[in-house]
Structure formats: structure tokens, C-alpha cells
Design an enzyme around this catalytic site. Structure first.
Site, PDB file in Angstrom:
ATOM      1  N   TRP A 194     -44.235  57.782   4.138  1.00  0.00           N
ATOM      2  CA  TRP A 194     -44.565  56.592   3.808  1.00  0.00           C
ATOM      3  C   TRP A 194     -45.619  55.683   4.344  1.00  0.00           C
ATOM      4  O   TRP A 194     -46.543  55.281   3.621  1.00  0.00           O
ATOM      5  CB  TRP A 194     -43.538  55.786   3.521  1.00  0.00           C
ATOM      6  CG  TRP A 194     -42.312  56.240   2.612  1.00  0.00           C
ATOM      7  CD1 TRP A 194     -41.195  57.045   3.031  1.00  0.00           C
ATOM      8  CD2 TRP A 194     -42.754  56.503   1.081  1.00  0.00           C
ATOM      9  NE1 TRP A 194     -40.744  57.495   1.653  1.00  0.00           N
ATOM     10  CE2 TRP A 194     -41.747  57.202   0.469  1.00  0.00           C
ATOM     11  CE3 TRP A 194     -43.584  56.006   0.232  1.00  0.00           C
ATOM     12  CZ2 TRP A 194     -41.406  57.553  -0.872  1.00  0.00           C
ATOM     13  CZ3 TRP A 194     -43.606  56.499  -1.129  1.00  0.00           C
ATOM     14  CH2 TRP A 194     -42.515  57.157  -1.515  1.00  0.00           C
ATOM     15  N   LYS A 243     -33.223  51.379  -3.483  1.00  0.00           N
ATOM     16  CA  LYS A 243     -32.973  52.118  -2.322  1.00  0.00           C
ATOM     17  C   LYS A 243     -31.476  51.312  -2.066  1.00  0.00           C
ATOM     18  O   LYS A 243     -30.458  51.898  -1.927  1.00  0.00           O
ATOM     19  CB  LYS A 243     -33.509  52.127  -1.144  1.00  0.00           C
ATOM     20  CG  LYS A 243     -35.070  52.580  -1.543  1.00  0.00           C
ATOM     21  CD  LYS A 243     -35.209  54.249  -1.705  1.00  0.00           C
ATOM     22  CE  LYS A 243     -36.500  54.676  -2.452  1.00  0.00           C
ATOM     23  NZ  LYS A 243     -37.511  54.426  -1.606  1.00  0.00           N
ATOM     24  N   ASP A 294     -43.275  47.824   5.446  1.00  0.00           N
ATOM     25  CA  ASP A 294     -42.488  48.095   4.267  1.00  0.00           C
ATOM     26  C   ASP A 294     -41.032  48.547   4.478  1.00  0.00           C
ATOM     27  O   ASP A 294     -40.831  49.333   5.170  1.00  0.00           O
ATOM     28  CB  ASP A 294     -43.196  49.656   3.808  1.00  0.00           C
ATOM     29  CG  ASP A 294     -42.568  50.444   2.804  1.00  0.00           C
ATOM     30  OD1 ASP A 294     -41.636  50.054   2.234  1.00  0.00           O
ATOM     31  OD2 ASP A 294     -43.057  51.519   2.638  1.00  0.00           O
TER      32      ASP A 294
HETATM   33  C1  LIG Z   1     -39.301  54.830  -2.082  1.00  0.00           C
HETATM   34  C2  LIG Z   1     -40.148  54.163  -1.123  1.00  0.00           C
HETATM   35  C3  LIG Z   1     -41.415  53.961  -1.395  1.00  0.00           C
HETATM   36  C4  LIG Z   1     -41.726  54.089  -3.021  1.00  0.00           C
HETATM   37  O1  LIG Z   1     -41.269  53.320  -3.878  1.00  0.00           O
HETATM   38  P1  LIG Z   1     -41.759  53.446  -5.319  1.00  0.00           P
HETATM   39  O2  LIG Z   1     -40.806  52.437  -6.009  1.00  0.00           O
HETATM   40  O3  LIG Z   1     -41.441  54.805  -5.956  1.00  0.00           O
HETATM   41  O4  LIG Z   1     -42.891  52.954  -5.586  1.00  0.00           O
HETATM   42  C5  LIG Z   1     -42.170  53.232  -0.641  1.00  0.00           C
HETATM   43  N1  LIG Z   1     -41.873  53.165   0.739  1.00  0.00           N
HETATM   44  C6  LIG Z   1     -40.724  53.576   1.324  1.00  0.00           C
HETATM   45  C7  LIG Z   1     -40.323  53.407   2.606  1.00  0.00           C
HETATM   46  C8  LIG Z   1     -39.812  54.381   0.185  1.00  0.00           C
HETATM   47  O5  LIG Z   1     -38.453  54.510   0.764  1.00  0.00           O
END
Ligand SMILES: *Cc1c(COP(=O)(O)O)cnc(C)c1O
Length: 368
Positions: free
Chosen positions: A106, A204, A180
Site C-alpha cells: 500500500w 475495512k 494511511d
Molecule cells: C484497502 C486499502 C486501500 C485502498 O482502498 P480503496 O478503497 O480500494 O481505494 C488503501 N490503503 C490501505 C492500507 C488499504 O487497506
């Protein structure tokens, strides 16, 4: 929200992921007629008093849950974490440069996307070791002109999590830290004194896909590049309370129900205790087994995403089939890593983790 006696399978998906059953039941009960309004939430004007009340409650609950200080704004955006990989440099880089600490898929993706908008430096990377550790902040190569420093505080695919956020000021760096936190938001408290901006998709740990949470310090608003789309300019979004364009109303509503559920569970501190217990149960079992292995350094292991391997990978399909038969769903690892991955977000009860450990034990016994 009343607790439901569950007969549903345990869902270990990395995302979109399990939502608390009580939340799903309440959303179902309110589907056709929200609070006597005669409307589904999906049918309401986002500017009407009904939806505004849903929005304000969700924002207030989230601020309370995450203890977000007053000088930070909470934005509900669209496009997910992947869109934020562009939106952050569009707003924060000032077209100059940003530093990235690359600790898994990521943060690697974030680095690559930022290169479209500014000079993106790799301040540290654990790629050579296979993304199973975290680099000591004391060794990060921070650029003096970097407008911000980006980290992924929980790498969903590699299962690596910062146990404490880096203190950039202590490293002599005045740039804001961008995190993030898509895959561990609300699983543990956030030290906002170390953060300038945090972003994460809801799917998530907070609710359904479609809404992206951004928490941004006020002084970082208003510096977007001229080419930044208006709908993605944090200042525009903040000035319009996330209603410059139509917000993802349904996703915000269900996320709001999840915030209420989290408060009923005792808030983020209670979730953290539960998540420590859940992850310890699984890691301890794996570490004491000759049959399964997790390769991540112990002090960097994620409480949310636990990748693990069968030492004999020819048994993977049998393992997954047996898990499914027991009502343990979506345990297959990410294709870039292989093996298995158990995502055990807030909505996963400890009984679900115990059921997984029971399956792992039983499977090992029948195979040897
Ligand atoms: C799932 C995830 C993303 C991407 O999310 P989207 O909704 O598909 O854009 C980005 N960073 C992390 C750490 C993630 O787990």
C-alpha cells in the site's frame, strides 16, 4: 442496538469486510422507512433535515471515538484510499516533494501515484527484506524540502503495523505526517499530536465501501495545486461540510451505525483490548505450531491482518475447503503474498478467532 445471537459464518475478508450483525439488522429494519420519515436513507436529499441529522451524529460520534482534536476537520469523501494517493499530493505537496516510507504494497502504491504530482522520495524501504519489518525512524532519509511524510500505518497485505506512530519532530522534521490508516482505523487510539492528516476507506473497519474518511489538520487546508479537482480540494470539501458534491449518503449512514455500535462496545480503548486478545490468540497458536508460520517480525505484527502459511503449501486448497465447511470464510491470502490471511477487524469476535484456531488445530491433526 440489541445483540443478535449469531448463526452467520465468520468472515475473515480483508475488505470489504465483516460488519457487526447488529448494524446490519438495524440497517435492514430501517431500510424502507427511516425513523418514520417514510423514506429510505438512500432516497433522502442530502440537504434535508433527516440526512443532516444522520451526518452530524456520525461526525460527532467519530470525533468522540477517535478523540479527534478541535483543530482537525473530519471529511467524508469518495474514491477510497487509492484516490487519496493522488488527492493527498494534490493538496499537500505544493508541487515540490514528499517523503515515503515503503513498508508494503500500500505504501508502494502511494509512492507511485504521488510521482505524478511531485518529487516522491523513498525515505526508507523494507522491500529488500520482503516487507516483514518496519524501518527504525532514526534511520529515515528525510528530505529538507519535503512537504509531508507518508506512511501506511497498517499494511493490509503484508500484515505489518506500526505499534507507535513516528514522532517526526523528535527527528528534527517539521513536515506533517500523513498516515494511511484504512485497515486499522478505530482498532486502537491515534496519537494526533504526531499526525497532520489521516485517511482511510470505510470498508475495512468502519462500514461499507463508498465513503473515505479524511481527518486533516486545519492549517493543511487551502494549499491545493491549481489542477486539483474542486471535489477533491480538502478546503472546498471542508468548507461545504463534505457536501460540495452529493456525499455517499448510504455509506455514511451505515458507518454512523457502526460508530454507535463501537461506542456501545466501550469505544476504541475497549476495541484495542479486544484486538490485542484476538491477535495474541492467533499469533501464539501459529508460533507454537510446526505446521503453520507467520514471517513478520514480532514487534511489527498487525493486530488486524494476519498472513500465515501452511509449511506444506500443497494443502492450501484442502485447508480452505475445510474452513469454509466450518463457516470460516475468505481466508485465502492476497495473490501477491500467497498462503492465508485472516483479517480480524473490530467486527470479528474472539469466538471467531477461536473457531479459526480450532480449525487450524484440527486440520493439522488430520493431516499428520
Ligand atoms: C484497502 C486499502 C486501500 C485502498 O482502498 P480503496 O478503497 O480500494 O481505494 C488503501 N490503503 C490501505 C492500507 C488499504 O487497506
Amino acid at each position: 442496538m440489541t445483540a443478535a445471537a449469531s448463526t452467520r459464518p465468520y468472515n475473515f475478508s480483508a475488505g470489504p469486510a465483516a460488519i457487526p450483525e447488529e448494524v446490519l439488522r438495524l440497517a435492514a429494519a430501517e431500510m424502507l422507512d427511516w425513523h418514520g420519515s417514510g423514506m429510505s436513507v438512500m432516497e433522502m436529499s442530502h440537504r434535508g433535515k433527516e440526512f443532516i441529522s444522520i451526518y452530524e451524529q456520525a461526525e460527532a460520534d467519530l470525533r468522540e471515538l477517535l478523540a479527534v482534536p478541535a483543530q482537525f476537520r473530519i471529511l467524508f469523501m469518495q474514491g477510497g484510499g487509492i484516490a487519496e494517493n493522488a488527492i493527498v499530493p494534490l493538496n499537500l505537496s505544493r508541487g515540490i516533494s514528499a517523503d515515503f516510507v515503503v513498508t508494503g504494497s500500500w505504501s508502494q502504491k502511494s509512492l507511485k501515484e504521488a510521482r505524478k504530482y511531485c518529487t516522491a522520495n523513498v525515505a526508507a524501504s523494507t522491500e529488500a527484506e520482503g516487507y516483514i519489518t518496519l524501518p527504525d525512524p532514526a534511520g529515515w532519509q528525510l528530505a529538507s524540502d519535503a512537504a509531508y511524510v507518508h506512511i501506511c500505518s497498517n499494511e493490509t497485505i503484508h500484515g505489518v503495523e506500526y505499534q507507535t506512530l513516528p514522532d517526526l519532530k523528535a527527528l528534527g522534521c517539521q513536515a506533517p505526517l500523513v498516515i494511511d490508516f484504512s485497515s486499522h482505523v478505530a482498532s486502537r487510539p491515534v496519537d494526533w499530536s504526531r499526525v497532520g492528516l489521516a485517511f482511510g476507506g470505510a470498508q475495512k473497519n468502519l462500514g461499507p465501501a463508498g465513503v473515505t474518511l479524511v481527518v486533516v489538520r486545519e492549517d493543511l487546508l487551502g494549499h491545493a495545486l491549481p489542477a486539483c479537482p474542486s471535489a477533491f480540494d480538502y478546503k472546498t470539501v471542508a468548507d461545504n461540510r463534505s457536501m460540495y458534491n452529493t456525499p455517499p449518503t448510504w455509506a455514511i449512514y451505515v458507518a454512523g451505525l457502526t460508530f454507535q455500535w463501537l461506542k456501545q462496545q466501550g469505544g476504541v480503548a475497549a476495541m484495542e483490548r479486544r484486538n490485542i486478545a484476538k491477535s495474541r490468540l492467533l499469533y501464539d497458536f501459529i508460533d507454537h505450531s510446526q505446521f503453520y508460520v507467520n514471517k513478520v517480525a514480532r514487534d511489527c505484527r498487525s493486530r488486524m491482518n494476519v498472513p500465515f502459511f501452511l509449511r506444506d503449501e500443497s494443502r492450501n486448497e484442502a485447508f480452505l475447503a475445510g474452513a469454509k465447511a466450518r463457516g470460516l470464510l475468505q481466508l485465502k491470502g492476497h495473490k501477491s503474498v500467497g498462503g492465508m490471511r485472516a483479517s480480524i477487524y473490530n467486527a470479528m469476535p474472539i469466538a471467531g478467532v477461536q473457531a479459526l484456531v480450532d480449525h487450524m488445530q484440527e486440520f493439522e491433526r488430520t493431516q499428520s
